[in-house]
Write a protein that holds these residues in place. Sequence first.
Motif, PDB file in Angstrom:
ATOM      1  N   CYS A 217       0.455  -1.052   0.061  1.00  0.00           N
ATOM      2  CA  CYS A 217       0.198   0.577  -0.205  1.00  0.00           C
ATOM      3  C   CYS A 217       1.084   0.943   0.047  1.00  0.00           C
ATOM      4  O   CYS A 217       0.319   1.949   0.643  1.00  0.00           O
ATOM      5  CB  CYS A 217      -1.068  -0.463   0.819  1.00  0.00           C
ATOM      6  SG  CYS A 217      -2.595   0.467   0.957  1.00  0.00           S
ATOM      7  N   GLY A 218       2.130   0.816  -0.420  1.00  0.00           N
ATOM      8  CA  GLY A 218       3.342   2.146  -0.471  1.00  0.00           C
ATOM      9  C   GLY A 218       3.302   2.749  -2.483  1.00  0.00           C
ATOM     10  O   GLY A 218       3.473   1.329  -3.152  1.00  0.00           O
ATOM     11  N   PHE A 219       3.851   3.587  -2.424  1.00  0.00           N
ATOM     12  CA  PHE A 219       3.432   3.975  -4.138  1.00  0.00           C
ATOM     13  C   PHE A 219       4.967   4.024  -4.187  1.00  0.00           C
ATOM     14  O   PHE A 219       6.209   4.776  -3.294  1.00  0.00           O
ATOM     15  CB  PHE A 219       2.905   5.511  -4.558  1.00  0.00           C
ATOM     16  CG  PHE A 219       1.570   5.404  -4.270  1.00  0.00           C
ATOM     17  CD1 PHE A 219       1.119   5.181  -5.339  1.00  0.00           C
ATOM     18  CD2 PHE A 219       1.293   5.501  -3.340  1.00  0.00           C
ATOM     19  CE1 PHE A 219      -0.941   5.727  -5.383  1.00  0.00           C
ATOM     20  CE2 PHE A 219      -0.620   5.905  -3.226  1.00  0.00           C
ATOM     21  CZ  PHE A 219      -1.026   5.824  -4.675  1.00  0.00           C
ATOM     22  N   ASN A 370      -8.603   1.984  17.253  1.00  0.00           N
ATOM     23  CA  ASN A 370      -7.223   2.250  16.527  1.00  0.00           C
ATOM     24  C   ASN A 370      -7.014   2.906  15.197  1.00  0.00           C
ATOM     25  O   ASN A 370      -6.829   1.961  14.205  1.00  0.00           O
ATOM     26  CB  ASN A 370      -6.554   1.250  16.968  1.00  0.00           C
ATOM     27  CG  ASN A 370      -5.631   1.531  16.125  1.00  0.00           C
ATOM     28  OD1 ASN A 370      -4.827   3.026  16.437  1.00  0.00           O
ATOM     29  ND2 ASN A 370      -4.859   0.296  16.090  1.00  0.00           N
ATOM     30  N   ILE A 371      -8.258   4.313  15.174  1.00  0.00           N
ATOM     31  CA  ILE A 371      -8.484   4.000  13.709  1.00  0.00           C
ATOM     32  C   ILE A 371      -7.619   5.708  12.926  1.00  0.00           C
ATOM     33  O   ILE A 371      -8.025   6.085  14.149  1.00  0.00           O
ATOM     34  CB  ILE A 371      -9.892   4.520  12.884  1.00  0.00           C
ATOM     35  CG1 ILE A 371     -10.499   2.969  13.279  1.00  0.00           C
ATOM     36  CG2 ILE A 371      -9.922   4.919  11.250  1.00  0.00           C
ATOM     37  CD1 ILE A 371     -11.981   3.101  13.083  1.00  0.00           C
ATOM     38  N   ARG A 422       8.211  -4.015  10.116  1.00  0.00           N
ATOM     39  CA  ARG A 422       7.656  -4.891  10.475  1.00  0.00           C
ATOM     40  C   ARG A 422       6.509  -5.713   8.847  1.00  0.00           C
ATOM     41  O   ARG A 422       6.618  -6.773   8.537  1.00  0.00           O
ATOM     42  CB  ARG A 422       6.651  -5.250  11.452  1.00  0.00           C
ATOM     43  CG  ARG A 422       5.887  -6.954  12.194  1.00  0.00           C
ATOM     44  CD  ARG A 422       5.062  -6.493  13.037  1.00  0.00           C
ATOM     45  NE  ARG A 422       5.484  -6.335  14.472  1.00  0.00           N
ATOM     46  CZ  ARG A 422       4.609  -6.146  15.900  1.00  0.00           C
ATOM     47  NH1 ARG A 422       3.843  -5.701  15.783  1.00  0.00           N
ATOM     48  NH2 ARG A 422       5.207  -5.924  16.394  1.00  0.00           N
ATOM     49  N   ASN A 423       6.108  -4.320   8.169  1.00  0.00           N
ATOM     50  CA  ASN A 423       5.359  -4.522   7.408  1.00  0.00           C
ATOM     51  C   ASN A 423       5.926  -4.465   5.807  1.00  0.00           C
ATOM     52  O   ASN A 423       5.608  -4.264   4.683  1.00  0.00           O
ATOM     53  CB  ASN A 423       3.880  -3.872   7.259  1.00  0.00           C
ATOM     54  CG  ASN A 423       3.017  -4.833   8.264  1.00  0.00           C
ATOM     55  OD1 ASN A 423       2.521  -5.327   8.114  1.00  0.00           O
ATOM     56  ND2 ASN A 423       2.940  -3.866   9.596  1.00  0.00           N
ATOM     57  N   SER A 424       7.079  -4.630   6.115  1.00  0.00           N
ATOM     58  CA  SER A 424       8.363  -4.187   5.049  1.00  0.00           C
ATOM     59  C   SER A 424       8.609  -4.987   4.453  1.00  0.00           C
ATOM     60  O   SER A 424       8.555  -6.147   4.567  1.00  0.00           O
ATOM     61  CB  SER A 424       9.578  -3.146   5.091  1.00  0.00           C
ATOM     62  OG  SER A 424       9.291  -1.652   5.321  1.00  0.00           O
ATOM     63  N   GLY A 453      -5.173  -2.382   6.808  1.00  0.00           N
ATOM     64  CA  GLY A 453      -5.513  -4.350   8.102  1.00  0.00           C
ATOM     65  C   GLY A 453      -4.212  -3.087   8.502  1.00  0.00           C
ATOM     66  O   GLY A 453      -4.759  -3.745   9.656  1.00  0.00           O
ATOM     67  N   VAL A 454      -3.567  -2.717   8.237  1.00  0.00           N
ATOM     68  CA  VAL A 454      -2.232  -2.548   9.158  1.00  0.00           C
ATOM     69  C   VAL A 454      -2.331  -1.614  10.134  1.00  0.00           C
ATOM     70  O   VAL A 454      -2.393  -1.266  11.686  1.00  0.00           O
ATOM     71  CB  VAL A 454      -1.607  -2.782   8.582  1.00  0.00           C
ATOM     72  CG1 VAL A 454       0.032  -2.134  10.088  1.00  0.00           C
ATOM     73  CG2 VAL A 454      -0.562  -3.756   7.986  1.00  0.00           C
ATOM     74  N   GLN A 455      -3.124  -0.244   9.337  1.00  0.00           N
ATOM     75  CA  GLN A 455      -3.162   0.819  10.137  1.00  0.00           C
ATOM     76  C   GLN A 455      -4.759   1.288   9.522  1.00  0.00           C
ATOM     77  O   GLN A 455      -4.441   2.304   8.869  1.00  0.00           O
ATOM     78  CB  GLN A 455      -2.079   2.061   9.578  1.00  0.00           C
ATOM     79  CG  GLN A 455      -2.689   3.401  11.139  1.00  0.00           C
ATOM     80  CD  GLN A 455      -3.517   3.247  12.100  1.00  0.00           C
ATOM     81  OE1 GLN A 455      -2.357   2.824  12.930  1.00  0.00           O
ATOM     82  NE2 GLN A 455      -4.087   3.378  12.666  1.00  0.00           N
ATOM     83  N   PRO A 456      -5.575   1.734  10.201  1.00  0.00           N
ATOM     84  CA  PRO A 456      -7.463   1.976   9.396  1.00  0.00           C
ATOM     85  C   PRO A 456      -7.119   3.404   9.666  1.00  0.00           C
ATOM     86  O   PRO A 456      -6.852   3.971  10.599  1.00  0.00           O
ATOM     87  CB  PRO A 456      -8.002   1.017  10.101  1.00  0.00           C
ATOM     88  CG  PRO A 456      -7.364   0.077  10.970  1.00  0.00           C
ATOM     89  CD  PRO A 456      -5.507   0.495  11.625  1.00  0.00           C
ATOM     90  N   VAL A 457      -7.993   4.246   8.618  1.00  0.00           N
ATOM     91  CA  VAL A 457      -7.142   5.547   8.484  1.00  0.00           C
ATOM     92  C   VAL A 457      -9.010   5.755   7.945  1.00  0.00           C
ATOM     93  O   VAL A 457      -9.964   4.908   6.814  1.00  0.00           O
ATOM     94  CB  VAL A 457      -6.651   5.941   7.617  1.00  0.00           C
ATOM     95  CG1 VAL A 457      -7.109   7.564   6.953  1.00  0.00           C
ATOM     96  CG2 VAL A 457      -5.117   5.784   7.458  1.00  0.00           C
TER      97      VAL A 457
END
Length: 525
Positions: A217-219, A370-371, A422-424, A453-457
């Motif tokens: 989810c990174g560009f 946690n959003i 951790r998600n790299s 899923g890792v950090q809701p926004v």
Amino acid sequence: MEDLQKLRTEVTNAFKLSGFTIRKEASTFVAERISSLSTQERQKTIDKLIVHLLHQCLSQPVLEKEHVEIAYKECSTLGLEDAETVFNVIDAFSIPKLCYDIERKKFTKDVSICNNLFPDAKWKAQFLIDRYMIIWQRTVRNKLFTQDVLPSVDDDKRFQLRKIEVLLSSSSRIDEVIVLGLLTQLTEGKFYLEDPTGSVILDMSETRYHSGLFTECGFVLAEGYYDDKTLHVMGLVLPPSETRVTSLPYFGSLNTFGGKSKSLLKNSLSLLKIEKDNQDGIIIFLSDVWLDNLKVLDKLKILLSGYNEFPPIAIIVMGEFLSCPYGSEHSNQLKTALTNFGELVHPFSNLRASCKFIFVPGRGDPATANILPRPPIPNSITKEIRDKLGDSVIFTTNPCRIQYCTQELVLIRQDLVTKICRNSIHFPEKGDIPDHLTKTLLSQCTLSPLSLGVQPVYWKHSEALSLYPMPDLIVVADHFQPYTRSYQDCKVVNPGSFPRTEFSFKVYVPASRTVEDSQIPNDDI
């Protein structure tokens, strides 16, 4: 009457030459204001109005009377204006949403108001498209990709940026492909690159990773060749970041940061003078301030007594504010702890009069999910301390923004190092983590380059996490060791955990734009 009519025609023609259509009421307003001026002064005033309005990035070239009234007031006011604030805390839910106009190559402000935290499902994709457009427009004008380079620049230093639809429409092999897209797993275990025109599967078996942290989810910019409906990635690199000086022409005087002012306060000469004159002004950052811990309270008392004689501009206190979860009693325990802190501060009259105490909640603080962005701690918990300290205490959101004179500060309390590492998809083989994190955040233009899923926004409030254009200072309060990094005129700072780093904290000096490491001495025998 004839003179006014003639003057109104002159005003209309002048605005028409600059691409504006001005309403009759608006042209009459300008004509009345300049009728008493000399011919030379009239032209100067009209030119000043036109320049000011061009910088406003209006969505339509039609000028109503209210547009001209605001422009005339802002052009004619001297000194510190009503909208100019020396210190302003901006909560995450009032950050302006900016949209990129491809035709005009300018940013405009979205004036629609949204208080809905859970909008239509289309916004889940829209906030990623908006982020893609910001990164795309910044990348295509980078000197490595721009098509109108100077003749002195060699052709082999210029690259062509392609859209994914170009690859999908080809039935033959394409060499030397560079694509900007979102790194994602559309099916489990298989990585894809996605942009608004489509998605393509990636073969990353021979990929060479450049510096930075690459997360789902990174560009990214993927370099390689396209063959057999697969993009074979030879190199993966983060999109190039952009200094604030380079970005600003695409915003004009539009207020990109937030706050009451319609124009960007960074350009205010009056505020710049106040900033430079206050050589001793400082802003203090502390994280993990456990207000239920007696040792922490003792150290805070030493800090407050030390700064009472020369009060700082602000003391930023970041969560979590309790050392452990208290279950159903958590809110009551926090209420008591905050009240005790208010009683601790109250005797220091100079601090109460001249310093702001700003509380930024952490993940464990009540009372929301946690959003991001997180709202401030509820008023029912903070009532006693607010009654005790009055206007000197401010409870704000996480993240939040602070405007001090012409400087822009972005604050977030989040364990970003742990989450991003951790998600790299690939861990860097060399270089230190703070350097990689700094480059990643500024290239991704966001405080959360992670999957939902890792950090809701909150989809419609994702602009609260935006780092474009670059602020002057980013404070990432993290459990990771304290650090200070500078990258393209932007400083990224982690004050570290206050109790876990032997009571260390960071001090920012706005006048010199420097960050100092500070620590409360340990008096234990």
